[in-house]
Design a protein around this motif. Sequence first.
Motif, PDB file in Angstrom:
ATOM      1  N   CYS A 146       0.405   4.207   0.318  1.00 32.05           N
ATOM      2  CA  CYS A 146       0.099   5.272   1.287  1.00 32.05           C
ATOM      3  C   CYS A 146       0.728   4.948   2.630  1.00 32.05           C
ATOM      4  O   CYS A 146       0.637   5.734   3.565  1.00 32.05           O
ATOM      5  CB  CYS A 146      -1.403   5.429   1.462  1.00 32.05           C
ATOM      6  N   THR A 147       1.346   3.772   2.751  1.00 36.42           N
ATOM      7  CA  THR A 147       1.897   3.360   4.050  1.00 36.42           C
ATOM      8  C   THR A 147       3.399   3.116   3.906  1.00 36.42           C
ATOM      9  O   THR A 147       3.969   2.225   4.523  1.00 36.42           O
ATOM     10  CB  THR A 147       1.135   2.130   4.582  1.00 36.42           C
ATOM     11  N   MET A 148       3.995   3.909   3.045  1.00 36.90           N
ATOM     12  CA  MET A 148       5.420   3.843   2.826  1.00 36.90           C
ATOM     13  C   MET A 148       5.859   5.261   2.497  1.00 36.90           C
ATOM     14  O   MET A 148       5.137   5.984   1.798  1.00 36.90           O
ATOM     15  CB  MET A 148       5.656   2.909   1.638  1.00 36.90           C
ATOM     16  N   LYS A 181       0.863  -1.180   0.000  1.00 39.56           N
ATOM     17  CA  LYS A 181       0.000   0.000   0.000  1.00 39.56           C
ATOM     18  C   LYS A 181       0.904   1.237   0.000  1.00 39.56           C
ATOM     19  O   LYS A 181       1.595   1.499   0.977  1.00 39.56           O
ATOM     20  CB  LYS A 181      -0.920  -0.031   1.222  1.00 39.56           C
TER      21      LYS A 181
END
Lengths: 271, 182
Positions: free
Chosen positions: B74-76, B72
């Motif tokens: 958005c999570t990096m 995902k």
Amino acid sequence: MIPAAFEYARASSVEEASNLLSKFGEDAKVLAGGHSLIPLMRLRLAQPSALVDINGLKDLDHIKEDGRKLRVGALTRHVTIQNSSTVKEKLPLLAEIAGEVGDNQVRNMGTMGGVIAHADAAGDYPTLALMLDADIVTNQRTIPANEFFKDLFTTALAPDEIVTEVVFPVATGAHKYVKFRRRLFDWAIVGVAAQKMNGGWRIGLTNVGPTPVRATAVEEALHKGAQPEEAAQHASDELDPAGDLRASPEYKKHLARVLTKRAINQAEGRQ
Amino acid sequence: MAPAERRLEGIRSMKHKVATTVNGRRHEHEVEPRLLLVHHLRDNLGLTGTHIGCDTSQCGACTILVDGKAVKSCTMFAVQAEGKSLTTIEGMAKDGELHPIQQAFWDEHGLQCGYCTPGFIMAAAYLLAQNPNPTEDEIRKGLEGNLCRCTGYVNIVKAVQTAAKTMSTAPARKTTVAAGGN
């Protein structure tokens, strides 16, 4: 949503990571898989002054066993644990639990060390670590799991201390993790792990208090020959869970009893 | 803002170099550490096919492949993508021809509003690389990290089944999806 600004540094060794944490001060955090930390930062529930990225420390990504102990490196991803033939053979309950964390995308990033150090009450590995008397190895010392989890999101780790490895006993007997949730990828509303080991049972509970709980009263009742249904009634002894959006304290205690019975029965191949 | 705080703001906003290969093309940018990978893709590289759905790491609309693994984005943080090879939805079609998974979503009408579709296609690409012939249950479990708020899951599952069939009979395409589990 955009996180607050922070300093960023990539560590090339555990020692360097620890030095960077000391340098940045206690508001600094370790960045491993980031799948608890980054969501918190985006909501600005966490605003670390600095992140020390340990994703380059490949020697922390390992699974080793010596017949008695299974050593899982802190940077080992859930997907690796879930698919590892060594874990499946030496501690199949851990492989099962790893496969129940989040979803494929989360399991590709999230790490053993991250879950342990983050110490979310709903984390799954802390329950297993506690109930099996695992050791949490850091760059400074070895901490028994029953001294590691202090409170909600609070561990025995010092600000510059980094989890490097979690050492579990080998256990190949009957086992089951029942993770109760409304959607597949959710955290556990309540989770119960059961592992037969050394002629007795180990029973662990997830998300029924600020830290994981070992259901010793259930273990003892089973040891004295109680039937699973009868023993499972003790799962809520001395529990004082906080209610949340999904479950009231009473409901969580109810789930602890019901799921304990299911975990033991399913471990032994009954429904 | 006190001078000390202003200095800290400066340090924290200091840019870092990030070099990535995205859909086979090399890019180099200077980014703030707090820049999320999905914003880097959309705002710096103009690859707006990767969508932002929930902002809480649940919906999977922003799924891309990082070194072949579904992640995902958005999570990096973008800085974490340094040296990595990324595939986004824009990298799936080749020479004007849709990827078999895209074609299958078209043929089976595996979408309603289409917002979640890029994420589903990338998650399906990862799933089929791990397991080229999944059962319906394995598809549903494999796509657990993606949400369709139109709730069009039946056709999405059908599309993945169709894609699995086409991909097992069609000549192998060059893909950048990881075959291993890690």
